[in-house]
Motif scaffolding. Structure first.
Motif, short mmCIF file in Angstrom:
data_model
loop_
_atom_site.label_atom_id
_atom_site.label_comp_id
_atom_site.label_asym_id
_atom_site.label_seq_id
_atom_site.Cartn_x
_atom_site.Cartn_y
_atom_site.Cartn_z
N SER A 77 -9.46 -3.41 -0.30
CA SER A 77 -10.92 -3.36 -0.26
C SER A 77 -11.55 -2.69 -1.47
O SER A 77 -12.60 -3.13 -1.95
CB SER A 77 -11.37 -2.66 1.02
N LEU A 78 -10.95 -1.59 -1.97
CA LEU A 78 -11.55 -0.94 -3.14
C LEU A 78 -11.34 -1.89 -4.33
O LEU A 78 -10.23 -2.29 -4.61
CB LEU A 78 -10.91 0.43 -3.41
N GLY A 79 -12.42 -2.25 -4.97
CA GLY A 79 -12.34 -3.25 -6.04
C GLY A 79 -13.04 -4.54 -5.64
O GLY A 79 -13.33 -5.39 -6.48
N GLN A 80 -13.36 -4.68 -4.34
CA GLN A 80 -14.03 -5.91 -3.89
C GLN A 80 -15.41 -6.09 -4.52
O GLN A 80 -15.83 -7.21 -4.80
CB GLN A 80 -14.19 -5.92 -2.36
N LEU A 92 -1.30 -7.89 -3.56
CA LEU A 92 -1.89 -6.54 -3.46
C LEU A 92 -1.30 -5.55 -4.45
O LEU A 92 -1.78 -4.43 -4.56
CB LEU A 92 -1.71 -5.99 -2.04
N ILE A 99 -1.14 -5.92 -7.72
CA ILE A 99 -1.62 -6.25 -9.06
C ILE A 99 -3.04 -5.72 -9.24
O ILE A 99 -3.71 -5.36 -8.27
CB ILE A 99 -1.59 -7.78 -9.30
N GLY A 100 -3.52 -5.72 -10.50
CA GLY A 100 -4.84 -5.18 -10.81
C GLY A 100 -5.98 -5.99 -10.22
O GLY A 100 -5.82 -7.17 -9.90
N VAL A 101 -7.14 -5.34 -10.10
CA VAL A 101 -8.32 -5.98 -9.52
C VAL A 101 -8.73 -7.21 -10.35
O VAL A 101 -9.11 -8.24 -9.79
CB VAL A 101 -9.50 -4.97 -9.45
N LYS A 107 -7.40 0.27 1.89
CA LYS A 107 -8.01 0.63 0.61
C LYS A 107 -7.52 -0.24 -0.54
O LYS A 107 -8.32 -0.67 -1.37
CB LYS A 107 -7.79 2.12 0.33
N PRO A 108 -6.21 -0.55 -0.64
CA PRO A 108 -5.78 -1.36 -1.79
C PRO A 108 -6.42 -2.75 -1.80
O PRO A 108 -6.62 -3.33 -2.85
CB PRO A 108 -4.26 -1.48 -1.62
N ASN A 117 -12.64 -3.80 4.51
CA ASN A 117 -11.81 -3.34 5.62
C ASN A 117 -11.50 -1.86 5.47
O ASN A 117 -10.70 -1.48 4.61
CB ASN A 117 -10.54 -4.21 5.59
N ARG A 118 -12.12 -1.05 6.30
CA ARG A 118 -11.94 0.41 6.21
C ARG A 118 -10.47 0.82 6.25
O ARG A 118 -10.10 1.88 5.74
CB ARG A 118 -12.62 1.09 7.41
N CYS A 150 0.84 -1.21 0.00
CA CYS A 150 0.00 0.00 0.00
C CYS A 150 0.87 1.25 0.00
O CYS A 150 2.07 1.20 0.22
CB CYS A 150 -0.91 0.03 1.23
N GLY A 151 0.19 2.38 -0.21
CA GLY A 151 0.87 3.67 -0.09
C GLY A 151 0.87 4.14 1.36
O GLY A 151 1.65 5.02 1.74
N THR A 152 0.00 3.54 2.16
CA THR A 152 -0.08 3.91 3.57
C THR A 152 1.24 3.68 4.29
O THR A 152 1.67 4.50 5.10
CB THR A 152 -1.22 3.11 4.25
#
Lengths: 408, 412
Positions: free
Chosen positions: B359-362, B324, B326-328, B356-357, B352-353, B125-127
């Protein structure tokens, strides 16, 4: 495409005149042709899709969207395309809700909403530079769901302060040049790139000139007007824009020549991702403040640094992206941003900093405590405003700005 | 009652105790590093740890610590502390609890041992980039950023060149920090041992293919700790060999992880650390076994890119192409492959709040799974550490409804 709220002050510029305390009638510094120029900017910002479709019809240019200020617009221009920045949506978000959870920011959800609704179906392509975790996934979701136009990722380095990162930046821009050329069926030459660099440098220099004039004489150029001008700059035909901005800068300089700075204004710097709510400018101004500079990606981060001349245009563009004011999603050292904002405060003689923090914007939210600490140590007052969509009511905002400006 | 207890005892994984002992010894060792003249590096969970092992630097994982904080239900307190320091409550709860924990040495083990250096790999992640910047400022120590360009659709030759150069930079960074050259033979050994450990971990996870499955994803979340923290050590190999033997014995003896395995499920995203027991009981009550998950297999999912004899060279690609990064659509393909491999009846996604990497795309993955495999899917809104984002009654009702659908489907 922009904040949901319409800015009434934008539509009735004279309203702003009454808030200035110089005693002279003001129409935000625009007269004669300059007034027409401003009208044109406003039309673009108010009705961007009408403008873009008209431009496409008239010029036949390919419309290419993007979502991050690290997009090398020079390469798109050199390919004969027209770059368009997207900022979110003016409409209610509902289609994007079945692709993105509620904890992604309104910009990412808004951009997807515009794509899914087909409102921007006139686009010929969309560019996704690697920015934050949310835009990274927006790119995938876009690629998998949006039927129109080509889709390109531009996976930029995240760290900028090593020589391998610098080389990768150049490598990946060259790859991008090829990808764009292939997507648009054109061969992008160095001459095309040099010409595009010239145009973009001229645009950035003019916006910078206008920012400088505004910093010296904030009463001459309202925050809302400058906002409109910068927004329009990311959507208008760049050749025409370069001429209009240069002319505007010359006129503003002439106008400023006989002026004295208004010492009564409380000088403020805005910091954050971007501002999608132009109505905050008149609120700050009415409370006796004046925004003299910003650190927004749809503001000063967009125009700082020019591409230096040289034989290798792509290397020049890469160098600019390495040197420009850094976005918090990238790493250029541990204290780059705090130092930059401190420098802005000193250079522009500001008395306070207002943070506009987009809800769910992780990179900015992580930086905020450290930057706040640097400001506290330097004795610079800070106001944190978390930007939810929609914003708190005007009354509440007004009270917060007044209380803050009272204090600075 | 005694029957219940003996059944529980029968199903208990015996290796667990050994695992707890190893982890305790590991943390004691890390906490004693200063006295023993050893250096400590904090490193991200997806980061290249093997060069640290080769240089005798003790790797410490703030994310593993975050999991412990979550599991011991100390997350809310530490997250609130971070919020009082100015960090938004929308930020990653691992990051929030680690950032505040460093200032108070709280949490289940009284804080992590102070680092001498930080190694941040952004393949997860970028986090982590922002989080490690915060810690580098706080501890005032060197930070190495291992930047793995995101592979939306491909691992480009430009990215390959960049990441390979960073391996050289990383080794130089460690040599500088330790004041000595890297022993290349040692590095090769560590690389082979790491590869061997990943292979064994995959074999352990593979045992869940058996019906009934000898282990659940909840077990995998626990036994995962070694492949994350001690990858590249002999200890990890020894442990997973033992665990694998135990799983095979269970298969022979017909011992399933839950008493009556009627339904098999796949889990997506990080665990909900503070509700592991509750969730595992909840599903077991429905005779449902979570046999596999996308999370624990991430530590052996990129093995195909590794050349065990040229570990250092090949790790560039392996670390760039983890789950994590790779693309959705690529993730969806891996999910489908797991659905087929483990023959699952349903798919549970933890939205999972904090992540983001992941969960977004789920939503898109869920649609692809429904379309291509026509199995029921359940999305649970929660957070891995911050209990304030979890509604037990709501989740309970939704699991009941989801299991009814699965049971209906199985009946027909």
């Amino acid at each position: 495409m922009f904040g949901k709220r319409r800015n009434i002050a934008l539509l009735i510029p004279n309203m702003l005149a009454c808030v200035h305390k110089t005693g002279k009638p003001q129409i935000s510094g625009w007269e004669g042709n300059a007034m027409d120029t401003m009208t044109e900017f406003r039309e673009v910002v108010d009705q961007p899709y009408a403008y873009l479709q008209k431009l496409k019809g008239q010029t036949g240019k390919k419309m290419v969207g993007y979502v991050c200020s690290y997009t090398p617009e020079e390469i798109l221009l050199a390919a004969g395309a027209h770059p368009v920045r997207f900022f979110g949506t003016k409409e209610q978000i509902h289609l994007a809700d079945s692709h993105l959870q509620s904890y992604s920011c309104s910009i990412v959800r808004g951009v997807l909403e515009e794509g899914l609704s087909g409102r921007i179906g006139f686009l010929d392509g969309m560019i996704f530079p690697h920015t934050c975790d949310s835009i990274q996934r927006l790119s995938d979701i876009w690629r998998m769901n949006i039927p129109f136009g080509f889709h390109l990722d531009l996976v930029l380095p995240v760290k900028l302060n090593t020589s391998s990162a610098r080389d990768y930046m150049t490598d990946v821009l060259r790859k991008f040049q090829n990808d764009v050329g292939r997507a648009l069926g054109v061969n992008i030459t160095d001459d095309d790139l040099q010409k595009a660099i010239g145009t973009m440098n001229a645009i950035r220099q003019s916006i910078r000139d206008l920012y400088e004039i505004r910093s010296q004489y904030p009463h001459l150029l309202s925050g809302a007007d400058l906002y409109t001008l910068v927004r329009a700059s990311m959507m208008m035909d760049r050749e025409r824009l370069a001429g209009m901005l240069a002319e505007t800068a010359v006129k503003m300089k002439a106008k400023a020549a006989g002026e004295k700075p208004d010492a009564s204004l409380k000088r403020i710097i805005l910091v954050g991702g971007m501002c999608n709510h132009p109505d905050i400018y008149p609120l700050i101004e009415k409370a006796g403040g004046a925004v003299v500079w910003d650190d927004f990606c749809t503001g000063a981060r967009y125009f700082t640094e020019l591409v230096a001349g040289g034989d290798d245009p792509v290397a020049g563009i890469a160098e600019r992206l390495i040197r420009r004011v850094v976005c918090p999603a990238k790493h250029a050292g541990l204290d780059r941003r705090a130092k930059h904002i401190l420098r802005l405060v000193r250079e522009h003689n500001a008395r306070g900093v207002i943070f506009l923090l987009f809800k769910f914007c992780d990179p900015h939210a992580f930086d905020y405590p450290d930057i706040r600490k640097s400001m506290d140590e330097a004795g610079i007052p800070v106001l944190l405003l978390e930007m939810e969509d929609p914003l708190p009511g005007e009354g509440q905002l007004k009270t917060r700005f007044e209380a803050f400006l009272e204090m600075v | 009652m005694s029957e219940v207890n003996s059944d529980k005892e029968k199903r208990k994984i015996k290796s667990e105790k050994k695992m707890r002992d190893i982890m305790t010894a590991y943390y004691i060792d890390a906490k004693m590093a200063r006295q023993n003249n050893k250096k400590v590096a904090w490193i991200t969970s997806g980061g290249p740890v093997e060069p640290l092992i080769a240089m005798d630097v003790i790797p410490v994982y703030p994310e593993n610590h975050g999991a412990m904080i979550g599991a011991s239900k100390m997350g809310v307190d530490l997250c609130e502390k971070a919020e009082s320091m100015g960090y938004s409550n929308d930020l990653c709860s691992y990051a929030r609890s680690d950032i505040s924990c460093a200032t108070v040495n709280g949490g289940p083990i009284g804080g992590l041992p102070e680092p001498d250096m930080l190694v941040c790999c952004n393949n997860i992640c970028g986090t982590v980039l922002k989080w490690y910047e915060v810690q580098a400022r706080y501890f005032n120590i060197p930070l190495f950023i291992f930047d793995t360009p995101f592979c939306h659709t491909e691992y480009t030759k430009e990215a390959k060149r960049y990441v390979e150069r960073q391996i050289e930079e990383y080794v130089a960074f460690l040599e500088g920090a330790c004041g000595r050259k890297m022993d290349q033979d040692r590095m090769k050994d560590v690389g082979r041992i790491s590869f061997e450990g990943q292979k064994l971990w995959q074999e352990v996870l593979d045992t869940a293919v058996h019906k009934p499955s000898p282990m659940t994803a909840f077990d995998a979340f626990f036994h995962l700790a070694l492949i994350v923290t001690l990858r590249g050590t002999q200890q990890t190999i020894d442990y997973y060999q033992g665990l694998l033997a135990e799983m095979k014995d269970r298969i022979h003896a017909g011992i399933g992880a839950i008493p009556r395995e009627q339904y098999r499920l796949l889990w997506d995203n990080l665990p909900i650390w503070y509700r592991m027991k509750w969730l595992s009981q909840k599903f077991a009550e429905h005779d449902a076994c979570l046999v596999a998950d996308t999370y624990t297999s991430a530590w052996c999912g990129a093995m195909k890119y590794i050349d065990e004899n040229k570990f250092l060279d090949s790790m560039a690609e392996a670390y760039s192409r983890i789950y994590l990064n790779i693309g959705v659509d690529e993730m969806a393909k891996m999910v489908i492959a797991m659905i087929d491999k483990y023959q699952v009846d349903g798919f549970v996604l933890h939205s999972n709040r904090s992540c983001k990497p992941y969960s977004l795309g789920q939503f898109d993955i869920q649609r692809i799974v429904e379309k291509e495999r026509n199995i029921p899917c359940l999305m649970i809104e929660a957070d891995m550490v911050d209990e304030r984002s979890f509604s037990e009654s709501q989740v309970s009702t939704r699991i009941d409804a989801f299991m009814e659908i699965i049971k209906d489907r199985k009946r027909t």
